[in-house]
Design a protein around this motif. Structure first.
Motif, PDB file in Angstrom:
ATOM      1  N   THR A  76      -8.549  -4.547   7.768  1.00 59.00           N
ATOM      2  CA  THR A  76      -8.490  -3.292   6.989  1.00 59.00           C
ATOM      3  C   THR A  76      -9.901  -2.767   6.770  1.00 59.00           C
ATOM      4  O   THR A  76     -10.849  -3.544   6.661  1.00 59.00           O
ATOM      5  CB  THR A  76      -7.868  -3.536   5.591  1.00 59.00           C
ATOM      6  OG1 THR A  76      -8.620  -4.567   4.938  1.00 59.00           O
ATOM      7  CG2 THR A  76      -6.403  -3.925   5.693  1.00 59.00           C
ATOM      8  N   ARG A 108      -4.222   2.126  14.944  1.00 59.25           N
ATOM      9  CA  ARG A 108      -4.708   2.429  13.587  1.00 59.25           C
ATOM     10  C   ARG A 108      -3.564   2.949  12.720  1.00 59.25           C
ATOM     11  O   ARG A 108      -2.783   3.783  13.157  1.00 59.25           O
ATOM     12  CB  ARG A 108      -5.797   3.505  13.661  1.00 59.25           C
ATOM     13  CG  ARG A 108      -6.992   3.015  14.480  1.00 59.25           C
ATOM     14  CD  ARG A 108      -7.931   4.085  14.927  1.00 59.25           C
ATOM     15  NE  ARG A 108      -8.235   3.921  16.345  1.00 59.25           N
ATOM     16  CZ  ARG A 108      -9.207   4.571  16.983  1.00 59.25           C
ATOM     17  NH1 ARG A 108      -9.943   5.443  16.335  1.00 59.25           N
ATOM     18  NH2 ARG A 108      -9.421   4.374  18.266  1.00 59.25           N
ATOM     19  N   THR A 148      -6.176  -8.421  13.086  1.00 57.15           N
ATOM     20  CA  THR A 148      -5.612  -7.433  12.160  1.00 57.15           C
ATOM     21  C   THR A 148      -6.556  -7.335  10.971  1.00 57.15           C
ATOM     22  O   THR A 148      -6.897  -8.370  10.382  1.00 57.15           O
ATOM     23  CB  THR A 148      -4.214  -7.884  11.665  1.00 57.15           C
ATOM     24  OG1 THR A 148      -3.408  -8.172  12.809  1.00 57.15           O
ATOM     25  CG2 THR A 148      -3.545  -6.784  10.832  1.00 57.15           C
ATOM     26  N   THR A 206      -5.055  -2.848  14.230  1.00 55.82           N
ATOM     27  CA  THR A 206      -4.506  -3.970  15.005  1.00 55.82           C
ATOM     28  C   THR A 206      -5.192  -3.928  16.370  1.00 55.82           C
ATOM     29  O   THR A 206      -4.966  -3.011  17.167  1.00 55.82           O
ATOM     30  CB  THR A 206      -2.981  -3.832  15.169  1.00 55.82           C
ATOM     31  OG1 THR A 206      -2.393  -3.712  13.870  1.00 55.82           O
ATOM     32  CG2 THR A 206      -2.409  -5.061  15.886  1.00 55.82           C
ATOM     33  N   ALA A 208       2.039  -6.517   2.704  1.00 58.07           N
ATOM     34  CA  ALA A 208       1.053  -6.935   3.715  1.00 58.07           C
ATOM     35  C   ALA A 208       1.135  -8.449   3.935  1.00 58.07           C
ATOM     36  O   ALA A 208       0.877  -8.936   5.019  1.00 58.07           O
ATOM     37  CB  ALA A 208      -0.341  -6.551   3.242  1.00 58.07           C
ATOM     38  N   GLU A 242      -5.535   0.310   8.407  1.00 55.74           N
ATOM     39  CA  GLU A 242      -5.279  -1.020   8.984  1.00 55.74           C
ATOM     40  C   GLU A 242      -5.467  -0.918  10.489  1.00 55.74           C
ATOM     41  O   GLU A 242      -4.952   0.017  11.128  1.00 55.74           O
ATOM     42  CB  GLU A 242      -3.844  -1.479   8.682  1.00 55.74           C
ATOM     43  CG  GLU A 242      -3.515  -2.858   9.261  1.00 55.74           C
ATOM     44  CD  GLU A 242      -2.036  -3.211   9.071  1.00 55.74           C
ATOM     45  OE1 GLU A 242      -1.197  -2.570   9.722  1.00 55.74           O
ATOM     46  OE2 GLU A 242      -1.740  -4.095   8.248  1.00 55.74           O
ATOM     47  N   GLN A 268       0.850  -1.204   0.000  1.00 56.54           N
ATOM     48  CA  GLN A 268       0.000   0.000   0.000  1.00 56.54           C
ATOM     49  C   GLN A 268       0.880   1.246   0.000  1.00 56.54           C
ATOM     50  O   GLN A 268       1.999   1.208   0.453  1.00 56.54           O
ATOM     51  CB  GLN A 268      -0.878   0.003   1.270  1.00 56.54           C
ATOM     52  CG  GLN A 268      -1.951  -1.094   1.246  1.00 56.54           C
ATOM     53  CD  GLN A 268      -1.474  -2.400   1.849  1.00 56.54           C
ATOM     54  OE1 GLN A 268      -0.677  -2.404   2.769  1.00 56.54           O
ATOM     55  NE2 GLN A 268      -1.931  -3.506   1.284  1.00 56.54           N
ATOM     56  N   ARG A 272      -9.998  -7.538   4.543  1.00 59.51           N
ATOM     57  CA  ARG A 272      -8.966  -8.409   5.146  1.00 59.51           C
ATOM     58  C   ARG A 272      -9.211  -8.449   6.636  1.00 59.51           C
ATOM     59  O   ARG A 272      -9.432  -7.413   7.271  1.00 59.51           O
ATOM     60  CB  ARG A 272      -7.576  -7.847   4.822  1.00 59.51           C
ATOM     61  CG  ARG A 272      -6.409  -8.596   5.453  1.00 59.51           C
ATOM     62  CD  ARG A 272      -5.090  -8.333   4.718  1.00 59.51           C
ATOM     63  NE  ARG A 272      -4.547  -7.027   4.951  1.00 59.51           N
ATOM     64  CZ  ARG A 272      -3.709  -6.712   5.955  1.00 59.51           C
ATOM     65  NH1 ARG A 272      -3.385  -7.633   6.847  1.00 59.51           N
ATOM     66  NH2 ARG A 272      -3.220  -5.494   6.095  1.00 59.51           N
ATOM     67  N   CYS A 273      -9.210  -9.678   7.231  1.00 59.80           N
ATOM     68  CA  CYS A 273      -9.343  -9.796   8.681  1.00 59.80           C
ATOM     69  C   CYS A 273      -8.694 -11.097   9.137  1.00 59.80           C
ATOM     70  O   CYS A 273      -9.066 -12.171   8.672  1.00 59.80           O
ATOM     71  CB  CYS A 273     -10.813  -9.793   9.097  1.00 59.80           C
ATOM     72  SG  CYS A 273     -11.023  -9.790  10.882  1.00 59.80           S
ATOM     73  N   TRP A 280      -8.039   4.170   3.342  1.00 61.05           N
ATOM     74  CA  TRP A 280      -7.725   2.792   3.770  1.00 61.05           C
ATOM     75  C   TRP A 280      -7.055   2.869   5.148  1.00 61.05           C
ATOM     76  O   TRP A 280      -6.076   3.624   5.339  1.00 61.05           O
ATOM     77  CB  TRP A 280      -6.745   2.118   2.815  1.00 61.05           C
ATOM     78  CG  TRP A 280      -7.282   1.683   1.498  1.00 61.05           C
ATOM     79  CD1 TRP A 280      -8.563   1.826   1.037  1.00 61.05           C
ATOM     80  CD2 TRP A 280      -6.554   1.017   0.456  1.00 61.05           C
ATOM     81  NE1 TRP A 280      -8.681   1.298  -0.230  1.00 61.05           N
ATOM     82  CE2 TRP A 280      -7.452   0.783  -0.605  1.00 61.05           C
ATOM     83  CE3 TRP A 280      -5.243   0.581   0.315  1.00 61.05           C
ATOM     84  CZ2 TRP A 280      -7.089   0.139  -1.791  1.00 61.05           C
ATOM     85  CZ3 TRP A 280      -4.858  -0.062  -0.857  1.00 61.05           C
ATOM     86  CH2 TRP A 280      -5.769  -0.279  -1.885  1.00 61.05           C
ATOM     87  N   LEU A 334      -3.290   3.426   5.437  1.00 55.81           N
ATOM     88  CA  LEU A 334      -2.596   2.737   4.333  1.00 55.81           C
ATOM     89  C   LEU A 334      -2.700   3.542   3.043  1.00 55.81           C
ATOM     90  O   LEU A 334      -1.863   3.420   2.157  1.00 55.81           O
ATOM     91  CB  LEU A 334      -3.222   1.355   4.109  1.00 55.81           C
ATOM     92  CG  LEU A 334      -3.142   0.362   5.265  1.00 55.81           C
ATOM     93  CD1 LEU A 334      -3.878  -0.931   4.900  1.00 55.81           C
ATOM     94  CD2 LEU A 334      -1.689   0.063   5.654  1.00 55.81           C
TER      95      LEU A 334
END
Ligand code: HGY
Ligand code: MN
Ligand code: MN
Length: 425
Positions: free
Chosen positions: A296, A331, A294, A231, A168, A229, A144, A278-279, A227, A334
């Protein structure tokens, strides 16, 4: 030099373009259970290298002057009669998502090659040089942000920062992968020469043109993209012995955010969209409360203020969930691009050209991101859309009918001719 009338009659060889699309689609080919034929060429993988080599070979066969820049963007140029004139540029990308189709991006690059070959075949010379480019990592699926190569090309991201981006999936460094596949080129970037104009032929990737039975979209701009990501860190514990009130369940918080951003988009309406694509849960076991998630979040809107509103609601949701569940949520942005409006004159040229060729047309914004949104920072830009069957893309069932492919390529040819002849005496 042929007169303007006869140039108007020039048409591409649709079969030749279709054969190249098929050949490139074989690189990283994915065969689906119902005969779907997609492809997987994530940026800077071996499949991407193989696709690049194939297209560069075609560029060389056409006698084009090829440059590869320091972030792997490839630009092939056909000389014009005025060496001082800036090139008219066409292009797109040939990297794909993991479950990609054969048309997303590829059509813009191979359509550009087809324009070059048609001009060569008919001995047409133009005042402006014409370039066809493919930009590195447009998808942003592995590295990204998306449109990374064209962003560096126009000076929107420092080369060193781009080369240090980590993948990623396997944490590989972009610069190392670029060198590994042999596309860390000598040409400096950002580009020293802004194109005279940029036009990108692309599939719509949505349902609008097909729903309204329209052949050509004259694209007015690209919506804003955000975007992030996340965590999420909670505490793993036994699924059977831990009372609900004592849990710090990262899996639950990930699911609540997934449902929550969808509710935000629904409440906002309009063009607002929200996606959790994505997870990953850790340890991802049936009888363990997830310690970590994790994921997005992809938010988009054609209006910047509304996109900011969606982001504010999203972050408030995260804050509330972190407090209620006793987890932390880190956070990381991306990608963040504001909406882009294309050049009025280029939009109208696409529409006028399509109408002159007898096609139904519609002015429309793009829901997807494209390299054109970066080129628009440095030159007059627009895009030509052709319909996607069932509105599908980023799906191996992606398909566009050959007649629509030819229609789009002929509009591209005529738009390029109009721009490349500008100033010719
Ligand atoms: O994400 C996008 O819109 C583009 O496919 N990179
Ligand atoms: Mn694309
Ligand atoms: Mn795409």
């Amino acid at each position: 030099m042929r007169n303007a009338e006869s140039l108007y009659d020039l048409r591409v060889d649709g079969d030749r373009l279709w054969r190249r699309l098929e050949a490139l689609g074989e690189v990283g080919a994915i065969l689906g259970p119902n005969g779907e034929r997609g492809c997987a060429r994530l940026a800077l993988t071996d499949a991407d290298r193989e696709g690049r080599d194939l297209v560069v070979g075609w560029m060389r066969d056409l006698g084009l002057a090829i440059t590869i820049d320091a972030v792997g963007n490839v630009v092939a140029t056909r000389a014009g009669t005025d060496a001082t004139a800036a090139p008219v540029m066409v292009g797109s990308h040939i990297d794909t998502v993991r479950t990609g189709g054969r048309f997303d991006g590829n059509l813009g690059v191979l359509g550009g090659l087809e324009v070059m070959e048609t001009l060569e075949q008919h001995g047409i010379s133009t005042r402006h040089p014409i370039s066809v480019a493919f930009f590195t990592d447009e998808e942003g699926a592995r590295f990204q942000p998306d449109m990374l190569g064209s962003l560096v090309y126009v000076g929107g991201m420092a080369l060193e920062d781009a080369l240090d981006v980590r993948a990623a999936d396997d944490n590989a460094r972009l610069g190392d992968e670029l060198a590994r596949i042999g596309y860390a080129g000598p040409t400096p970037c950002p580009t020293a020469t802004a194109p005279h104009a940029y036009v990108e032929l692309h599939i719509e990737q949505g349902p609008v043109l097909e729903d309204e039975d329209i052949t050509i979209g004259a694209v007015t701009g690209v919506q804003g993209i955000s975007w992030t990501e996340l965590t999420i860190v909670g505490q793993s514990a036994h699924a059977g012995t831990t009372p609900m009130r004592l849990r710090h369940d990262a899996g639950y918080v990930a699911a609540a955010i997934t449902a929550g951003v969808r509710a935000i988009a629904r409440e906002m309406g309009g063009t607002q969209v929200a996606t959790v694509g994505r997870c990953e849960l850790l340890p991802n076991l049936v009888n363990v409360i997830a310690a970590k998630a994790t994921m997005t979040v992809d938010l988009r809107n054609t209006d910047e203020a509304r996109l900011e509103k969606a982001e504010a609601s999203f972050h408030a949701l995260c804050d509330q969930l972190a407090k209620d569940e006793g987890v932390t949520i880190e956070r990381r942005s991306l990608a963040r691009f504001e909406p882009v409006e294309f050049d009025e004159g280029m939009i109208k040229l696409v529409q006028r050209t399509a109408q002159r060729l007898g096609h139904s047309t519609k002015m429309m914004p793009s829901g997807a991101g494209h390299d054109a949104q970066m080129l628009a920072r440095v030159c007059p830009t627009s895009m030509i859309f052709v319909p996607s069957v069932n509105g599908l893309s980023h799906n191996i069932a992606e398909f566009t009918k050959p007649a629509d492919i030819s229609a789009g390529a002929n509009v591209l040819l005529q738009v390029v001719l109009a721009k490349a002849m500008e100033g010719a005496v």
